[in-house]
Design a protein around this motif. Structure first.
Motif, PDB file in Angstrom:
ATOM      1  N   GLN A 150     -20.709  24.511  24.687  1.00 31.12           N
ATOM      2  CA  GLN A 150     -19.777  23.466  25.110  1.00 31.12           C
ATOM      3  C   GLN A 150     -18.558  23.398  24.195  1.00 31.12           C
ATOM      4  O   GLN A 150     -17.764  22.457  24.297  1.00 31.12           O
ATOM      5  CB  GLN A 150     -20.496  22.109  25.103  1.00 31.12           C
ATOM      6  CG  GLN A 150     -21.827  22.091  25.834  1.00 31.12           C
ATOM      7  CD  GLN A 150     -21.698  22.450  27.295  1.00 31.12           C
ATOM      8  OE1 GLN A 150     -20.786  21.981  27.968  1.00 31.12           O
ATOM      9  NE2 GLN A 150     -22.596  23.292  27.789  1.00 31.12           N
ATOM     10  N   CYS A 151     -18.432  24.378  23.313  1.00 29.19           N
ATOM     11  CA  CYS A 151     -17.358  24.414  22.312  1.00 29.19           C
ATOM     12  C   CYS A 151     -17.380  23.168  21.420  1.00 29.19           C
ATOM     13  O   CYS A 151     -16.329  22.625  21.048  1.00 29.19           O
ATOM     14  CB  CYS A 151     -15.993  24.588  22.964  1.00 29.19           C
ATOM     15  SG  CYS A 151     -15.656  26.314  23.404  1.00 29.19           S
ATOM     16  N   GLN A 152     -18.583  22.713  21.107  1.00 34.21           N
ATOM     17  CA  GLN A 152     -18.782  21.649  20.135  1.00 34.21           C
ATOM     18  C   GLN A 152     -19.181  22.273  18.803  1.00 34.21           C
ATOM     19  O   GLN A 152     -20.010  23.193  18.766  1.00 34.21           O
ATOM     20  CB  GLN A 152     -19.876  20.687  20.590  1.00 34.21           C
ATOM     21  CG  GLN A 152     -19.588  19.963  21.897  1.00 34.21           C
ATOM     22  CD  GLN A 152     -20.804  19.239  22.427  1.00 34.21           C
ATOM     23  OE1 GLN A 152     -21.920  19.737  22.347  1.00 34.21           O
ATOM     24  NE2 GLN A 152     -20.591  18.055  22.980  1.00 34.21           N
ATOM     25  N   ILE A 153     -18.592  21.794  17.728  1.00 31.58           N
ATOM     26  CA  ILE A 153     -18.954  22.259  16.392  1.00 31.58           C
ATOM     27  C   ILE A 153     -19.861  21.215  15.767  1.00 31.58           C
ATOM     28  O   ILE A 153     -19.519  20.038  15.679  1.00 31.58           O
ATOM     29  CB  ILE A 153     -17.711  22.489  15.519  1.00 31.58           C
ATOM     30  CG1 ILE A 153     -16.832  23.592  16.121  1.00 31.58           C
ATOM     31  CG2 ILE A 153     -18.114  22.869  14.093  1.00 31.58           C
ATOM     32  CD1 ILE A 153     -15.551  23.853  15.343  1.00 31.58           C
ATOM     33  N   MET A 154     -21.037  21.662  15.327  1.00 27.96           N
ATOM     34  CA  MET A 154     -22.037  20.778  14.749  1.00 27.96           C
ATOM     35  C   MET A 154     -22.235  21.132  13.272  1.00 27.96           C
ATOM     36  O   MET A 154     -22.310  22.315  12.921  1.00 27.96           O
ATOM     37  CB  MET A 154     -23.370  20.916  15.491  1.00 27.96           C
ATOM     38  CG  MET A 154     -23.254  20.863  17.022  1.00 27.96           C
ATOM     39  SD  MET A 154     -22.727  19.260  17.662  1.00 27.96           S
ATOM     40  CE  MET A 154     -24.199  18.290  17.325  1.00 27.96           C
ATOM     41  N   ALA A 155     -22.316  20.114  12.421  1.00 23.53           N
ATOM     42  CA  ALA A 155     -22.522  20.305  10.987  1.00 23.53           C
ATOM     43  C   ALA A 155     -23.969  20.006  10.634  1.00 23.53           C
ATOM     44  O   ALA A 155     -24.534  19.002  11.069  1.00 23.53           O
ATOM     45  CB  ALA A 155     -21.587  19.401  10.196  1.00 23.53           C
ATOM     46  N   CYS A 156     -24.583  20.889   9.837  1.00 23.88           N
ATOM     47  CA  CYS A 156     -25.970  20.727   9.414  1.00 23.88           C
ATOM     48  C   CYS A 156     -26.025  20.714   7.895  1.00 23.88           C
ATOM     49  O   CYS A 156     -25.726  21.724   7.253  1.00 23.88           O
ATOM     50  CB  CYS A 156     -26.844  21.865   9.941  1.00 23.88           C
ATOM     51  SG  CYS A 156     -26.731  22.145  11.723  1.00 23.88           S
ATOM     52  N   ASP A 157     -26.416  19.588   7.328  1.00 28.16           N
ATOM     53  CA  ASP A 157     -26.559  19.452   5.881  1.00 28.16           C
ATOM     54  C   ASP A 157     -28.041  19.523   5.544  1.00 28.16           C
ATOM     55  O   ASP A 157     -28.719  18.503   5.450  1.00 28.16           O
ATOM     56  CB  ASP A 157     -25.949  18.131   5.414  1.00 28.16           C
ATOM     57  CG  ASP A 157     -25.956  17.985   3.898  1.00 28.16           C
ATOM     58  OD1 ASP A 157     -26.359  18.959   3.220  1.00 28.16           O
ATOM     59  OD2 ASP A 157     -25.574  16.922   3.396  1.00 28.16           O
ATOM     60  N   VAL A 158     -28.558  20.751   5.358  1.00 27.60           N
ATOM     61  CA  VAL A 158     -30.001  20.928   5.170  1.00 27.60           C
ATOM     62  C   VAL A 158     -30.460  20.457   3.794  1.00 27.60           C
ATOM     63  O   VAL A 158     -31.670  20.355   3.544  1.00 27.60           O
ATOM     64  CB  VAL A 158     -30.408  22.401   5.391  1.00 27.60           C
ATOM     65  CG1 VAL A 158     -30.084  22.834   6.811  1.00 27.60           C
ATOM     66  CG2 VAL A 158     -29.730  23.320   4.378  1.00 27.60           C
ATOM     67  N   GLY A 159     -29.522  20.173   2.890  1.00 27.90           N
ATOM     68  CA  GLY A 159     -29.875  19.643   1.584  1.00 27.90           C
ATOM     69  C   GLY A 159     -29.653  18.151   1.474  1.00 27.90           C
ATOM     70  O   GLY A 159     -29.825  17.567   0.401  1.00 27.90           O
ATOM     71  N   GLY A 160     -29.269  17.505   2.571  1.00 32.18           N
ATOM     72  CA  GLY A 160     -28.957  16.083   2.572  1.00 32.18           C
ATOM     73  C   GLY A 160     -30.130  15.210   2.976  1.00 32.18           C
ATOM     74  O   GLY A 160     -31.280  15.660   3.039  1.00 32.18           O
ATOM     75  N   ASP A 161     -29.829  13.970   3.309  1.00 32.96           N
ATOM     76  CA  ASP A 161     -30.862  12.993   3.654  1.00 32.96           C
ATOM     77  C   ASP A 161     -31.453  13.231   5.048  1.00 32.96           C
ATOM     78  O   ASP A 161     -32.577  12.803   5.319  1.00 32.96           O
ATOM     79  CB  ASP A 161     -30.283  11.574   3.588  1.00 32.96           C
ATOM     80  CG  ASP A 161     -29.868  11.180   2.178  1.00 32.96           C
ATOM     81  OD1 ASP A 161     -30.451  11.729   1.217  1.00 32.96           O
ATOM     82  OD2 ASP A 161     -28.945  10.353   2.040  1.00 32.96           O
ATOM     83  N   ASN A 162     -30.682  13.863   5.940  1.00 32.51           N
ATOM     84  CA  ASN A 162     -31.151  14.122   7.305  1.00 32.51           C
ATOM     85  C   ASN A 162     -31.051  15.610   7.616  1.00 32.51           C
ATOM     86  O   ASN A 162     -30.201  16.046   8.401  1.00 32.51           O
ATOM     87  CB  ASN A 162     -30.337  13.315   8.319  1.00 32.51           C
ATOM     88  CG  ASN A 162     -30.474  11.819   8.109  1.00 32.51           C
ATOM     89  OD1 ASN A 162     -31.564  11.269   8.236  1.00 32.51           O
ATOM     90  ND2 ASN A 162     -29.370  11.163   7.780  1.00 32.51           N
ATOM     91  N   PRO A 163     -31.921  16.430   6.995  1.00 29.84           N
ATOM     92  CA  PRO A 163     -31.784  17.886   7.113  1.00 29.84           C
ATOM     93  C   PRO A 163     -32.059  18.447   8.496  1.00 29.84           C
ATOM     94  O   PRO A 163     -31.657  19.571   8.786  1.00 29.84           O
ATOM     95  CB  PRO A 163     -32.807  18.417   6.098  1.00 29.84           C
ATOM     96  CG  PRO A 163     -33.822  17.323   5.989  1.00 29.84           C
ATOM     97  CD  PRO A 163     -33.048  16.046   6.134  1.00 29.84           C
ATOM     98  N   THR A 164     -32.716  17.694   9.367  1.00 30.80           N
ATOM     99  CA  THR A 164     -33.034  18.217  10.698  1.00 30.80           C
ATOM    100  C   THR A 164     -32.104  17.692  11.782  1.00 30.80           C
ATOM    101  O   THR A 164     -32.341  17.898  12.969  1.00 30.80           O
ATOM    102  CB  THR A 164     -34.490  17.868  11.081  1.00 30.80           C
ATOM    103  OG1 THR A 164     -34.627  16.444  11.144  1.00 30.80           O
ATOM    104  CG2 THR A 164     -35.466  18.433  10.077  1.00 30.80           C
ATOM    105  N   VAL A 165     -31.034  17.024  11.366  1.00 30.25           N
ATOM    106  CA  VAL A 165     -30.076  16.453  12.322  1.00 30.25           C
ATOM    107  C   VAL A 165     -28.734  17.157  12.186  1.00 30.25           C
ATOM    108  O   VAL A 165     -28.227  17.360  11.085  1.00 30.25           O
ATOM    109  CB  VAL A 165     -29.894  14.943  12.083  1.00 30.25           C
ATOM    110  CG1 VAL A 165     -28.830  14.373  13.020  1.00 30.25           C
ATOM    111  CG2 VAL A 165     -31.216  14.216  12.290  1.00 30.25           C
TER     112      VAL A 165
END
Length: 369
Positions: free
Chosen positions: A204-219
């Protein structure tokens, strides 16, 4: 014949030899000979700063040897014996190979040092049976990306796009299973590591950010999107501190003429967009500065151009037509150098590069130890 004491060579001669070496991997090998050679070739003495990736060619049938095509030299060289990668599906990131064996086991392999680390098994993916597909070990993983070089830090993450619907998951050293990123709004096309986070772009040409070292690593959090494009192929890549999205046209099979059952394919255009994540502004650009992009099967990277070995404002691309590899058995021919400014394309490789398991792919040169 008397044995040669390589460590006793004249220091001045060693320094001069080291200064004449043009390929980064050769310079690294020179430094590994012994302590005196390493002392005579400090990293600062390497004058040819352009570290162009090498093109790893498909394996010969039933062979443990891998050929690498070196663009600066315009030649093919047979490099290390790599039985660890034989008969496995391969991906490339930060100079490492991510491999999947027919038994669905996964490994990280460094093709030059041959260092190796185990990754969680494919069957440890959440809902792997529901995401299963034909030719599992050759098609289940669509992209694999490292956050950092495992030779330098134990704190690295492997992020993959997997399954028939393109889901994100990651693993860290010591993990027994892959951890799924729960947020999904459409098949993910590509993913890169940028400023401490993974950024993925979907259908869908959406860019998603994943912070796997943060408080919500699976979001995954949506940080940018556009509705103006319906790309055949899309890449996301960091370049000189900027985040670029690249649309590729011509990579899918198409009829030779209207109504014809005969098909063809071939890249004819790239569009490069500079994405400002703070404003969601997508700016089409014709100049990426003194850099070159290397795109293709599991490879999205940018290097500084020296104007001699790599040309600035160019895209070096490999064949990404999945249908041609798997169904037409004609893949490996759509490879060239795209001039972003004027849209011209020139070839760089004319050899046989067809292989369904391991298409030609860019591998970054080894780092100096």
């Amino acid at each position: 014949m008397a044995e040669v004491d390589w460590s006793a060579l004249d220091d001045i001669l060693l320094v001069e030899i080291g200064r004449q070496i043009k390929l980064y991997e050769d310079f690294a090998a020179f430094r590994r000979v012994c302590a005196s050679w390493r002392s005579a070739a400090p990293k600062e003495n390497f004058r040819f700063k352009c570290r162009m990736p090498w093109l790893m060619l498909p394996p010969k049938q039933c062979s443990n040897l891998r050929d690498f095509f070196i663009l600066p030299e315009g030649m093919t060289t047979r490099h290390h014996v790599l039985p660890e990668a034989n008969a496995k599906m391969c991906y490339s990131s930060k100079g490492w190979l991510i491999t999947i064996a027919p038994n669905l086991s996964m490994d990280l392999i460094h093709p030059f040092s041959r260092a190796q680390f185990k990754l969680p098994h494919v069957k440890s993916f959440h809902n792997w049976r529901r995401l299963a597909m034909p030719n599992m070990y050759a098609a289940f993983i669509r992209k694999a990306v490292l956050s950092s070089n495992p030779l330098f830090t134990p704190d690295y993450t492997v992020m993959v796009i997997h399954g028939d619907i393109g889901v994100l998951a990651y693993s860290k050293p010591g993990d027994k299973a892959w951890t799924t990123i729960d947020t999904w709004h459409g098949m993910y096309f590509d993913v890169t590591y940028y400023k401490g986070k993974f950024y993925a772009i979907n259908s869908q040409c959406q860019i998603m950010a994943c912070d796997v070292g943060g408080d919500n690593p699976t979001v995954a959090q949506q940080v940018a999107s556009t509705i103006e494009f319906a790309p055949e192929k899309v890449y996301i890549v960091e370049s000189s501190g900027r985040l670029l999205v690249v649309m590729r046209k011509g990579v899918d099979l198409r009829s030779i003429t209207r109504g014809s059952s005969k098909t063809t394919y071939g890249t004819y255009e790239f569009e490069v967009f500079l994405v400002d994540l703070s404003t969601n502004n997508w700016t089409k650009i014709k100049d990426i500065g003194n850099t070159s992009l290397f795109l293709g099967h599991n490879s999205s990277m940018s290097i500084k151009s020296d104007g001699v070995y790599s040309k600035p404002n160019r895209i070096y691309f490999t064949d990404d037509c999945v249908e041609a590899y798997w169904f037409k058995k004609t893949g490996g021919k759509d490879m060239g150098i795209y001039n972003i400014e004027d849209g011209s394309i020139e070839p760089y490789f004319w050899g046989n590069s067809y292989n369904r398991l391991t298409p030609p792919m860019w591998v970054e040169q080894a780092f100096i130890k």
